[in-house]
Design a protein around this motif. Structure first.
Motif, PDB file in Angstrom:
ATOM      1  N   UNK A 147      -6.246   2.708  -4.411  1.00 49.80           N
ATOM      2  CA  UNK A 147      -5.818   3.231  -3.112  1.00 49.80           C
ATOM      3  C   UNK A 147      -4.320   3.007  -2.904  1.00 49.80           C
ATOM      4  N   UNK A 148      -3.863   1.781  -3.185  1.00 50.75           N
ATOM      5  CA  UNK A 148      -2.437   1.497  -3.003  1.00 50.75           C
ATOM      6  C   UNK A 148      -1.580   2.281  -3.984  1.00 50.75           C
ATOM      7  N   UNK A 149      -2.127   2.559  -5.173  1.00 54.80           N
ATOM      8  CA  UNK A 149      -1.375   3.301  -6.186  1.00 54.80           C
ATOM      9  C   UNK A 149      -1.442   4.807  -5.968  1.00 54.80           C
ATOM     10  N   UNK A 150      -2.281   5.244  -5.024  1.00 51.23           N
ATOM     11  CA  UNK A 150      -2.417   6.681  -4.773  1.00 51.23           C
ATOM     12  C   UNK A 150      -3.165   7.406  -5.867  1.00 51.23           C
ATOM     13  N   UNK A 151      -4.027   6.677  -6.589  1.00 50.78           N
ATOM     14  CA  UNK A 151      -4.733   7.279  -7.727  1.00 50.78           C
ATOM     15  C   UNK A 151      -6.076   7.880  -7.338  1.00 50.78           C
ATOM     16  N   UNK A 152      -6.504   7.732  -6.088  1.00 47.95           N
ATOM     17  CA  UNK A 152      -7.800   8.260  -5.674  1.00 47.95           C
ATOM     18  C   UNK A 152      -7.687   9.733  -5.300  1.00 47.95           C
ATOM     19  N   UNK A 153      -8.744  10.477  -5.592  1.00 47.42           N
ATOM     20  CA  UNK A 153      -8.797  11.879  -5.187  1.00 47.42           C
ATOM     21  C   UNK A 153      -9.417  11.971  -3.793  1.00 47.42           C
ATOM     22  N   UNK A 154      -9.450  13.153  -3.231  1.00 46.49           N
ATOM     23  CA  UNK A 154     -10.017  13.338  -1.897  1.00 46.49           C
ATOM     24  C   UNK A 154     -11.436  13.886  -2.010  1.00 46.49           C
ATOM     25  N   UNK A 155     -12.227  13.614  -0.972  1.00 48.22           N
ATOM     26  CA  UNK A 155     -13.605  14.099  -0.912  1.00 48.22           C
ATOM     27  C   UNK A 155     -13.979  14.284   0.547  1.00 48.22           C
ATOM     28  N   UNK A 156     -15.094  14.924   0.780  1.00 47.15           N
ATOM     29  CA  UNK A 156     -15.564  15.178   2.143  1.00 47.15           C
ATOM     30  C   UNK A 156     -16.595  14.124   2.537  1.00 47.15           C
ATOM     31  N   UNK A 157     -16.370  13.487   3.691  1.00 48.70           N
ATOM     32  CA  UNK A 157     -17.317  12.511   4.219  1.00 48.70           C
ATOM     33  C   UNK A 157     -18.094  13.158   5.350  1.00 48.70           C
ATOM     34  N   UNK A 158     -19.430  13.089   5.269  1.00 44.85           N
ATOM     35  CA  UNK A 158     -20.302  13.688   6.280  1.00 44.85           C
ATOM     36  C   UNK A 158     -20.952  12.573   7.088  1.00 44.85           C
ATOM     37  N   UNK A 159     -20.532  12.335   8.326  1.00 46.40           N
ATOM     38  CA  UNK A 159     -21.121  11.267   9.142  1.00 46.40           C
ATOM     39  C   UNK A 159     -22.547  11.608   9.564  1.00 46.40           C
ATOM     40  N   UNK A 160     -23.447  10.622   9.480  1.00 46.86           N
ATOM     41  CA  UNK A 160     -24.852  10.869   9.844  1.00 46.86           C
ATOM     42  C   UNK A 160     -25.399   9.897  10.893  1.00 46.86           C
ATOM     43  N   UNK A 161     -24.880   8.670  10.955  1.00 47.58           N
ATOM     44  CA  UNK A 161     -25.420   7.704  11.926  1.00 47.58           C
ATOM     45  C   UNK A 161     -24.415   6.586  12.142  1.00 47.58           C
ATOM     46  N   UNK A 162     -24.663   5.812  13.201  1.00 45.86           N
ATOM     47  CA  UNK A 162     -23.800   4.674  13.511  1.00 45.86           C
ATOM     48  C   UNK A 162     -24.499   3.367  13.135  1.00 45.86           C
ATOM     49  N   UNK A 163     -23.685   2.347  12.923  1.00 47.69           N
ATOM     50  CA  UNK A 163     -24.196   1.007  12.659  1.00 47.69           C
ATOM     51  C   UNK A 163     -23.302  -0.008  13.345  1.00 47.69           C
ATOM     52  N   UNK A 164     -23.753  -1.244  13.371  1.00 48.34           N
ATOM     53  CA  UNK A 164     -22.996  -2.315  14.009  1.00 48.34           C
ATOM     54  C   UNK A 164     -22.693  -3.409  12.991  1.00 48.34           C
TER      55      UNK A 164
END
Length: 264
Positions: A147-164
């Protein structure tokens, strides 16, 4: 001339006291390591929702529960041995206390044959759990660096529920969902509250398993993952080194025992 036992003491009472003090120190060290590793592991898993899924998260949770159990067992054993130590005759205890220094703490785990089999086995049980935690923490370390090196690609996150998630500062809401769509979708968690059913683009983990299944939402989280991952994986490296030394001592012991039988 009086004979001596393995502790080098001619007085059986002092020798027994030395073994008791030595065993208690082993329990204390194993308990301390268990507690520290438990807190570090909980720091990594703390951002996960209680109902989060995934094989890696399940494995990590099992290791954390085992670590908590070993910490409790070690604490109880330490208390029991401490009570037994205080029941010893003060003169015997005074003679035995300085002699425990002959056994370096760092040599306890890999020494073979062990002086105290129960604490030796317990210590290796703790280290096996830590080694497992090191395995599931490695993805978090890799993802933090990526993450810090910027080596990650992008993807789509689909939210489905909440948690605590609850900690010392109170509880906060996180969002469970899936990373990707279709048959390639994988369970993931976003460390915050976002609208349900509204997909958005995130940085995809390089290694989406174990502690690495948590999505990273900023440099601060990435640094925390790196620090905690280095701690757990540092434990794992030390355990592997201790395993290597134990195997060497075990082989040497077997060879010496075989030579003794051949001579006899």
């Amino acid at each position: 001339m009086k004979s001596t036992d393995s502790t080098g003491e001619s007085d059986p009472a002092v020798a027994a006291a030395v073994r008791l003090l030595h065993r208690r120190r082993g329990w204390i060290w194993a308990t301390a390591i268990s507690v520290v590793a438990f807190l570090v592991a909980c720091g990594l898993l703390g951002a996960r929702a209680p109902d989060a899924s995934g094989a890696g998260v399940a494995v990590a949770s099992v290791f954390i529960l085992l670590l908590a159990a070993t910490a409790v067992v070690g604490l109880v054993a330490s208390i029991v041995d401490t009570v037994r130590v205080h029941r010893l005759d003060p003169g015997v205890r005074a003679q035995a206390a300085p002699r425990t220094a002959h056994y370096p703490v760092r040599a306890h785990a890999y020494r073979y044959p062990p002086r105290h089999r129960w604490t030796w086995v317990f210590s290796w049980l703790v280290m096996a759990i830590l080694l497992g935690l090191g395995v599931v923490a490695l993805p978090a370390l890799v993802d933090g660096v990526a993450y810090l090196a910027g080596a990650e690609s992008t993807a789509t996150f689909v939210p489905t529920s909440y948690g605590q998630v609850c900690g010392r500062g109170g509880c906060s809401t996180i969002t469970n969902g899936y990373l990707g769509t279709g048959s390639n979708a994988a369970p993931a968690t976003w460390p915050g509250q976002v609208p349900i059913g509204v997909p958005f683009t995130v940085r995809e983990p390089v290694w989406n398993w174990g502690f690495g299944a948590q999505l990273i939402d900023g440099d601060g989280s990435a640094i925390a993952y790196i620090v905690l991952g280095v701690l757990l994986d540092g434990f794992a490296v030390l355990i592997l080194f201790a395993s290597y030394k134990t195997v060497r001592q075990w082989r040497r012991h077997r060879q010496q025992a075989g030579s003794g039988l051949a001579i006899g």
